[in-house]
Design an enzyme around this catalytic site. Structure first.
Site, PDB file in Angstrom:
ATOM      1  N   PRO A 111      13.922  -0.033 -49.859  1.00 33.35           N
ATOM      2  CA  PRO A 111      14.604   1.271 -49.859  1.00 33.35           C
ATOM      3  C   PRO A 111      13.972   2.255 -48.869  1.00 33.35           C
ATOM      4  CG  PRO A 111      14.325   0.482 -52.108  1.00 33.35           C
ATOM      5  CD  PRO A 111      13.625  -0.508 -51.231  1.00 33.35           C
ATOM      6  N   GLU A 121      19.133  -7.136 -38.740  1.00 29.30           N
ATOM      7  CA  GLU A 121      18.094  -7.724 -37.872  1.00 29.30           C
ATOM      8  C   GLU A 121      17.756  -6.808 -36.688  1.00 29.30           C
ATOM      9  OE1 GLU A 121      17.754 -11.901 -37.624  1.00 29.30           O
ATOM     10  OE2 GLU A 121      19.118 -12.232 -39.292  1.00 29.30           O
TER      11      GLU A 121
END
Ligand SMILES: Cc1cc2nc3c(=O)[nH]c(=O)nc-3n(C[C@H](O)[C@H](O)[C@H](O)COP(=O)(O)OP(=O)(O)OC[C@H]3O[C@@H](n4cnc5c(N)ncnc54)[C@H](O)[C@@H]3O)c2cc1C
Length: 388
Positions: free
Chosen positions: A128, A369
């Site tokens: 998070p 990514e």
């Protein structure tokens, strides 16, 4: 150096395309609608050898090159981005870290099933409070009585909670430093580890039939020998993992652009307005021409980066080529889906037409990514700029 695909690569492409068109394309819309992760198709992809393309024969792989993997991801992604990312993450984020950094015992334990596509593994880096800034990881692992005890959480983790997931490879803080960055270490967490909780799947904008979950570690215990590679090398390991992953995501984006191009050319030839096909109008034809340029350029950059990896060229060269390919191919994919949707007019907004699905699926390519901003940062650093 040459980065043209060989005859063998092209033959391989044809076989993957045949499979994708017969076994995936006819069902992709339904899976997307039902948010269904088709385990049987993943197993079929495994039987076809797609998860084992780059793995050595001793673990059941084909011992092939990285370029072949990109070809497979492009072709699966051309019909279904969700199954494309499932393959990309299964190999790039599940198999490769174990293959690259694992001990012989870890490879023997985990790889045969992953390489055969009977099981999947994920890579849990994002948290998070730690995405682009992945070094800010808060998940902690402490060594106690021969076991690592993990506490913390991860988010957005692909292939982490499917019924065939066997493990998630996670990064965790194993030490703090008052002067430098924290010690980050990579651990293999088996799916059935006590204290490992796979939270309910996300409601995503796209990639509906891929498997993505938040993960929680509540005093999660894994054996000491599940340390992947050296303690404290987690940061370097994920950077290397992501370099490869970026090229693979670029290949997924090439599949998306190619699909948009093919659908647009066909539709623009068939749909008539004012008595002529819409493709007769420069306003439409020229936009499709631009998508054709993007397809060719994105493909060239992607397979150039793959060839640099296969040739074992210096890491720095590969890093920059991977970032360039990822940035260009993924931003082009988003543009291509916007053009294709526009070419289809109102039908492009309807879920019966695959262009709508590709439109929703493409956005995440610019995020996963490493976001586009992170790619620009890497490229700028490669140019020697003092960018932050
Ligand atoms: C469907 C899906 C699947 C995923 N699968 C995985 C997975 O399997 N494993 C995994 O570990 N992660 C996974 N991710 C996470 C993904 O890699 C991260 O979402 C991504 O790296 C961005 O991190 P963030 O979401 O925290 O955004 P942030 O890092 O908070 O970024 C927010 C915005 O700020 C920008 N930004 C941040 N820092 C800078 C900077 N220095 N300069 C300029 N701009 C900046 C970003 O580019 C972005 O636009 C997945 C994500 C999604 C959506």
């Amino acid at each position: 150096m040459t980065f043209e695909l060989s005859r063998e690569h092209e033959e391989f492409r044809r076989s993957v395309r045949e499979f994708a068109e017969a076994e995936i394309a006819p069902h992709a819309e339904q899976w997307d609608r039902d948010h269904h992760f088709p385990v049987d198709v993943v197993l079929q992809m495994g039987k076809l050898g797609l998860f084992g393309l780059t793995a050595p024969e001793e673990y059941g792989g084909a011992g092939g090159d990285f370029t072949s993997l990109c070809v497979a991801i492009e072709e699966i992604g051309r019909v279904d981005q969700s199954m494309g990312i499932t393959l990309e993450a299964g190999v790039g984020l599940g198999i490769h870290p174990i293959l690259t950094f694992g001990t012989d015992q870890q490879k023997e334990q985990w790889l045969p099933d992953l390489v055969a596509g009977r099981r999947l593994a994920g890579f849990g880096l994002t948290e998070p409070g730690a995405g682009s800034d992945a070094g800010a990881t808060r998940t902690r692992a402490v060594l106690q009585d021969g076991q690592w005890v993990l506490n913390g959480s991860k988010q957005f983790i692909t292939n982490s909670g499917s019924e065939i997931t066997s493990a998630v490879i996670v990064t965790a803080r194993t030490g703090d430093s008052s002067t430098g960055p924290p010690e980050i270490t990579t651990l293999i967490v088996p799916s059935d580890a006590p204290g490992f909780v796979v939270e309910p799947a996300y409601r995503k904008l796209g990639w509906h039939s891929s498997d993505t979950h938040p993960l929680t570690f509540n005093d999660c215990r894994v054996p000491e020998q599940n340390l992947l590679g050296e303690r404290g090398r987690g940061f370097a390991q994920f950077l290397a993992t992501l370099d490869d992953g970026r090229v693979a995501i670029a290949a997924l984006a090439v599949g998306c652009i190619e699909a948009c191009l093919e659908m647009s050319v066909q539709y623009a030839g068939e749909r008539t307005t004012f008595g002529v096909p819409i493709g007769a109008k420069q306003g439409i034809a020229f936009q499709i021409s631009d998508v054709a340029v993007m397809a060719e350029a994105a493909r060239a950059l992607t397979y150039k980066a793959a060839a640099i990896k296969d040739a074992g060229r210096p890491r720095k060269e590969f890093k920059k080529a991977a970032a360039v390919a990822k940035l260009y191919a993924t931003e082009s994919a988003v543009t291509a889906t916007r053009v294709a949707t526009q070419v289809f007019g109102g039908y492009g907004f309807m879920e019966e037409y695959p262009v709508a699905r590709f439109y929703r699926d493409a956005k995440v390519l610019e995020i996963g990514e490493g976001t586009s901003e992170v790619q620009r940062m890497l490229i700028a650093r490669g140019l020697g700029l003092p960018v932050e």
